[in-house]
Design an enzyme around this catalytic site. Structure first.
Site, PDB file in Angstrom:
ATOM      1  N   LYS A 193      16.819   9.520   0.345  1.00  0.00           N
ATOM      2  CA  LYS A 193      16.914  10.934  -0.143  1.00  0.00           C
ATOM      3  C   LYS A 193      15.262  11.276  -0.397  1.00  0.00           C
ATOM      4  O   LYS A 193      14.528  10.804  -1.310  1.00  0.00           O
ATOM      5  CB  LYS A 193      17.545  11.313  -1.485  1.00  0.00           C
ATOM      6  CG  LYS A 193      17.411  12.468  -2.242  1.00  0.00           C
ATOM      7  CD  LYS A 193      18.050  12.721  -3.423  1.00  0.00           C
ATOM      8  CE  LYS A 193      17.549  13.731  -4.431  1.00  0.00           C
ATOM      9  NZ  LYS A 193      18.322  14.156  -5.615  1.00  0.00           N
ATOM     10  N   THR A 236      22.439  15.317 -13.695  1.00  0.00           N
ATOM     11  CA  THR A 236      22.455  15.686 -15.038  1.00  0.00           C
ATOM     12  C   THR A 236      23.697  16.329 -15.776  1.00  0.00           C
ATOM     13  O   THR A 236      24.045  16.092 -16.907  1.00  0.00           O
ATOM     14  CB  THR A 236      21.446  16.680 -15.188  1.00  0.00           C
ATOM     15  OG1 THR A 236      20.136  16.173 -14.435  1.00  0.00           O
ATOM     16  CG2 THR A 236      20.822  16.833 -16.594  1.00  0.00           C
TER      17      THR A 236
END
EC number: 2.8.1.10
Lengths: 65, 257
Positions: free
Chosen positions: B96, B207
């Site tokens: 990523k 998150t």
């Protein structure tokens, strides 16, 4: 020889990257190393000669997003 | 089932591993979400602490695919070196790719991103670029060799959800055959369902799950939302209209006067 290891100054007798890891008590097959911003693969640490002033990064797996 | 770069994955949810209250809750959340890909990072090891060992053991026990990131890198050189270090440690060419351009918004430096993507693709990496929803940047990333795109829907950790539906829709429409994973900015399961309804292939979040009051419950909720959104997209949704249309047949109704 004076080196910067993970941002901290060290004075060491080690001449190779493998010796440095052993001297500073870094061990484990989960470690990755770079010298002066370039990867040094695990297989090459024993022969990798360090030079005065080298910047070494020793990284390990951590949580990430 | 979801085919991602030749790998068949049972889930369209990719989950980050940071910010959980404890390693046990992280492990439970991963299981509850149904995800088969988790993201990880590399950080400085403390001398003599073997700090990475426990986390590495935990991650391996999850039995998922690993998508390492280059989070926190602000230059092409940093990102490329971190990617190479990650490939050695994690034993995967998936990366990523993050090249951060702004401290406040954490938005990608798209110019550096394209450059780093080109270097890494030429070196054999499967690059998952964390990018904006900009169409032209997406084209450049594909030209650089990327086979998958990861547009944000809002700044990392903002929980704003998709703030520019038009841009996401345009991106999806222009590249119907490129796997696209919405990464960053999702706050609620309904946000995930929304982008899946737009036809995106998967979502990546962290998150919203890790900082929920009950991360395990939230992980499960996101897993369901992603499935629901995908099934809705595949089932053909009604287009909105301005006039009411009765759902109960008008023919045959009683006349009482």
């Amino acid at each position: 020889m004076k080196l910067m290891v993970n941002g901290e100054a060290h004075e060491v007798a080690a001449t190779t990257l493998a010796e440095l890891l052993a001297a500073l008590d870094y061990e484990g097959d989960w470690l990755a190393t770079a010298v002066n911003s370039d990867l040094v693969q695990k297989a090459n640490r024993a022969e990798f000669q360090l030079s005065d002033g080298d910047r070494i990064e020793i990284l390990s797996p951590m949580q990430g997003g | 089932m979801f085919d991602l770069l030749g790998t068949t994955l049972p889930s369209r949810l990719l989950l980050g591993t940071a910010q959980y209250p404890s390693p046990a809750i992280l492990a439970d959340a991963v299981k509850a979400s149904g995800t088969s890909v988790v993201t990880v990072s590399l950080r400085r090891e403390m001398a003599g602490r073997r700090g990475g060992e426990k986390f590495w053991s935990l991650i391996r026990a999850l039995d998922t695919r690993i998508l390492p990131n280059t989070a926190g890198c602000h230059s092409v050189k940093e990102a490329v070196t971190t990617a190479k270090m990650a490939r050695e440690v994690f034993g995967t060419s998936w990366i990523k790719l993050e090249v951060i351009g702004n401290h406040d918004t954490l938005q990608p430096d798209v110019f550096g991103l394209v450059e780093a993507a080109r270097i890494l693709c030429e070196d054999g990496f499967s690059v998952f670029p964390y990018t904006t929803d900009d169409l032209v940047v997406a084209e450049r990333l594909l030209e650089a060799g990327c086979k998958v795109l990861m547009p944000w829907c809002a700044p990392i950790g903002s929980a704003l959800g998709p703030v520019n539906i038009m841009a996401l829709r345009s991106l999806r429409g222009h590249f119907p055959d490129i796997p696209m994973i919405v990464d960053a900015g999702l706050g609620r399961p309904s946000h995930a369902a929304t982008v899946m309804e737009l036809g995106f292939d998967a979502v990546l979040l962290n998150t919203a799950v890790a900082k929920a009051a009950d991360p395990v419950g939230m992980a499960r909720a996101f897993g369901k939302a992603v499935e629901a959104g995908r099934e809705a997209f595949c089932s053909g949704m009604l287009e909105p209209r301005d006039v009411a249309v009765p759902s109960t047949p008008a023919i045959g109704r009683a006349v009482f006067s």
